[in-house]
Design a protein around this motif. Sequence first.
Motif, PDB file in Angstrom:
ATOM      1  N   THR A 119       0.848  -1.172   0.000  1.00 16.71           N
ATOM      2  CA  THR A 119       0.000   0.000   0.000  1.00 16.71           C
ATOM      3  C   THR A 119       0.893   1.233   0.000  1.00 16.71           C
ATOM      4  N   LEU A 120       0.578   2.164  -0.891  1.00 13.96           N
ATOM      5  CA  LEU A 120       1.405   3.366  -1.019  1.00 13.96           C
ATOM      6  C   LEU A 120       0.774   4.542  -0.292  1.00 13.96           C
ATOM      7  N   GLY A 121       1.627   5.360   0.276  1.00 10.98           N
ATOM      8  CA  GLY A 121       1.166   6.572   0.936  1.00 10.98           C
ATOM      9  C   GLY A 121       1.021   7.705  -0.060  1.00 10.98           C
ATOM     10  N   SER A 122       0.639   8.884   0.415  1.00 10.17           N
ATOM     11  CA  SER A 122       0.432  10.048  -0.455  1.00 10.17           C
ATOM     12  C   SER A 122       1.717  10.491  -1.146  1.00 10.17           C
ATOM     13  N   ASP A 123       2.875  10.112  -0.572  1.00  8.76           N
ATOM     14  CA  ASP A 123       4.153  10.469  -1.186  1.00  8.76           C
ATOM     15  C   ASP A 123       4.618   9.440  -2.214  1.00  8.76           C
ATOM     16  N   GLY A 124       3.812   8.399  -2.435  1.00 13.23           N
ATOM     17  CA  GLY A 124       4.162   7.373  -3.405  1.00 13.23           C
ATOM     18  C   GLY A 124       5.068   6.293  -2.861  1.00 13.23           C
ATOM     19  N   LYS A 125       5.481   6.403  -1.604  1.00 10.23           N
ATOM     20  CA  LYS A 125       6.342   5.402  -0.980  1.00 10.23           C
ATOM     21  C   LYS A 125       5.472   4.376  -0.241  1.00 10.23           C
ATOM     22  N   PRO A 126       5.972   3.144  -0.128  1.00  6.99           N
ATOM     23  CA  PRO A 126       5.198   2.125   0.592  1.00  6.99           C
ATOM     24  C   PRO A 126       4.989   2.521   2.047  1.00  6.99           C
ATOM     25  N   LEU A 127       3.772   2.271   2.552  1.00  5.44           N
ATOM     26  CA  LEU A 127       3.495   2.521   3.955  1.00  5.44           C
ATOM     27  C   LEU A 127       4.178   1.432   4.777  1.00  5.44           C
ATOM     28  N   PRO A 128       4.683   1.796   5.950  1.00  9.76           N
ATOM     29  CA  PRO A 128       5.369   0.779   6.755  1.00  9.76           C
ATOM     30  C   PRO A 128       4.386  -0.259   7.282  1.00  9.76           C
ATOM     31  N   SER A 129       4.879  -1.478   7.415  1.00 13.50           N
ATOM     32  CA  SER A 129       4.059  -2.514   8.029  1.00 13.50           C
ATOM     33  C   SER A 129       4.452  -2.604   9.494  1.00 13.50           C
ATOM     34  N   LEU A 130       3.566  -3.127  10.297  1.00 12.20           N
ATOM     35  CA  LEU A 130       3.823  -3.227  11.721  1.00 12.20           C
ATOM     36  C   LEU A 130       4.959  -4.202  11.980  1.00 12.20           C
ATOM     37  N   TYR A 131       5.944  -3.790  12.716  1.00 16.22           N
ATOM     38  CA  TYR A 131       7.127  -4.598  13.032  1.00 16.22           C
ATOM     39  C   TYR A 131       6.898  -5.207  14.408  1.00 16.22           C
ATOM     40  N   ARG A 132       6.632  -6.493  14.444  1.00 12.94           N
ATOM     41  CA  ARG A 132       6.379  -7.195  15.706  1.00 12.94           C
ATOM     42  C   ARG A 132       7.622  -7.971  16.126  1.00 12.94           C
ATOM     43  N   ILE A 133       7.985  -7.827  17.373  1.00 10.17           N
ATOM     44  CA  ILE A 133       9.139  -8.527  17.912  1.00 10.17           C
ATOM     45  C   ILE A 133       8.638  -9.641  18.825  1.00 10.17           C
ATOM     46  N   THR A 139       9.357   4.617  18.240  1.00  7.81           N
ATOM     47  CA  THR A 139       9.086   4.419  16.826  1.00  7.81           C
ATOM     48  C   THR A 139       8.302   3.140  16.589  1.00  7.81           C
ATOM     49  N   TYR A 140       7.896   2.951  15.357  1.00  3.92           N
ATOM     50  CA  TYR A 140       7.301   1.692  14.913  1.00  3.92           C
ATOM     51  C   TYR A 140       8.274   0.971  13.973  1.00  3.92           C
ATOM     52  N   GLU A 141       9.485   1.497  13.842  1.00  3.00           N
ATOM     53  CA  GLU A 141      10.465   0.975  12.884  1.00  3.00           C
ATOM     54  C   GLU A 141      11.324  -0.115  13.506  1.00  3.00           C
ATOM     55  N   SER A 142      12.001  -0.862  12.648  1.00  2.00           N
ATOM     56  CA  SER A 142      12.887  -1.937  13.093  1.00  2.00           C
ATOM     57  C   SER A 142      14.131  -1.356  13.752  1.00  2.00           C
ATOM     58  N   GLU A 143      14.915  -2.255  14.356  1.00  2.00           N
ATOM     59  CA  GLU A 143      16.151  -1.822  15.009  1.00  2.00           C
ATOM     60  C   GLU A 143      17.149  -1.249  14.016  1.00  2.00           C
ATOM     61  N   GLU A 156      16.422   0.215  11.074  1.00  2.00           N
ATOM     62  CA  GLU A 156      15.913   1.521  10.626  1.00  2.00           C
ATOM     63  C   GLU A 156      16.163   2.573  11.696  1.00  2.00           C
ATOM     64  N   THR A 157      16.021   2.167  12.952  1.00  2.00           N
ATOM     65  CA  THR A 157      16.281   3.084  14.068  1.00  2.00           C
ATOM     66  C   THR A 157      17.764   3.451  14.119  1.00  2.00           C
ATOM     67  N   LEU A 158      18.640   2.458  13.921  1.00  2.00           N
ATOM     68  CA  LEU A 158      20.078   2.737  13.886  1.00  2.00           C
ATOM     69  C   LEU A 158      20.411   3.713  12.761  1.00  2.00           C
ATOM     70  N   ALA A 159      19.802   3.533  11.603  1.00  2.00           N
ATOM     71  CA  ALA A 159      20.043   4.449  10.480  1.00  2.00           C
ATOM     72  C   ALA A 159      19.622   5.867  10.852  1.00  2.00           C
ATOM     73  N   ALA A 160      18.490   6.009  11.544  1.00  2.00           N
ATOM     74  CA  ALA A 160      18.044   7.341  11.978  1.00  2.00           C
ATOM     75  C   ALA A 160      19.013   7.929  12.994  1.00  2.00           C
ATOM     76  N   TRP A 161      19.523   7.110  13.904  1.00  2.00           N
ATOM     77  CA  TRP A 161      20.504   7.598  14.883  1.00  2.00           C
ATOM     78  C   TRP A 161      21.775   8.058  14.190  1.00  2.00           C
ATOM     79  N   MET A 162      22.173   7.376  13.136  1.00  2.00           N
ATOM     80  CA  MET A 162      23.405   7.750  12.428  1.00  2.00           C
ATOM     81  C   MET A 162      23.254   9.055  11.651  1.00  2.00           C
ATOM     82  N   GLU A 163      22.031   9.480  11.389  1.00  2.00           N
ATOM     83  CA  GLU A 163      21.809  10.743  10.672  1.00  2.00           C
ATOM     84  C   GLU A 163      21.942  11.960  11.577  1.00  2.00           C
TER      85      GLU A 163
END
Length: 183
Positions: A26-40, A122-126, A128-135
Amino acid sequence: MIRLISAFFALVLVAAACAPVQTAPTLGSDGKPLPSLYRIKERDTAKLQFRMLDAVNALRGASAQPVVEMDAALNAAAATHSRDMSIQNRPWHFGSDGSSPIDRIRRVGYQGTLVGETISETYESELETLAAWMEKPDTQRILLSPEATDMGFAWFQESNGKIWWTLVMGRDGTALTPQPAAF
């Protein structure tokens, strides 16, 4: 022969019904895929912790920094803080009892010093979270600190899927003692 062909055809239909269905994301308004729920799952704890350790060490290696080791006490401090942030419903570095990251690592018996703590809601994976921390320069500085020797990593996932991540970097107490020069 017709019976054999019919049986083969039925077998092909059953096999086709068992194959995974490929659906377009499913695509969002920006044309990118919407994230799926990441269950641990609870059984994935060690796998996620060591995947994060490997990823952090890969980043550290690319930056010519020494590797860090997983530390059980720092994992405990990170787990406690992740759950506490969920209870407080806010990502910040202070516990509901006013504790700091330094207080938390002392409570679990870590003998070294705190290098830093990174947190996320967040609702993102570990990864994806690491990538955000590196930014972000401040969290990147913690992750790549040349002083760090140990790492703790944990999370708390709420029933709605929200994840509270905590990563703690420390410097082992034995690493603080100056070593005599070899002659």
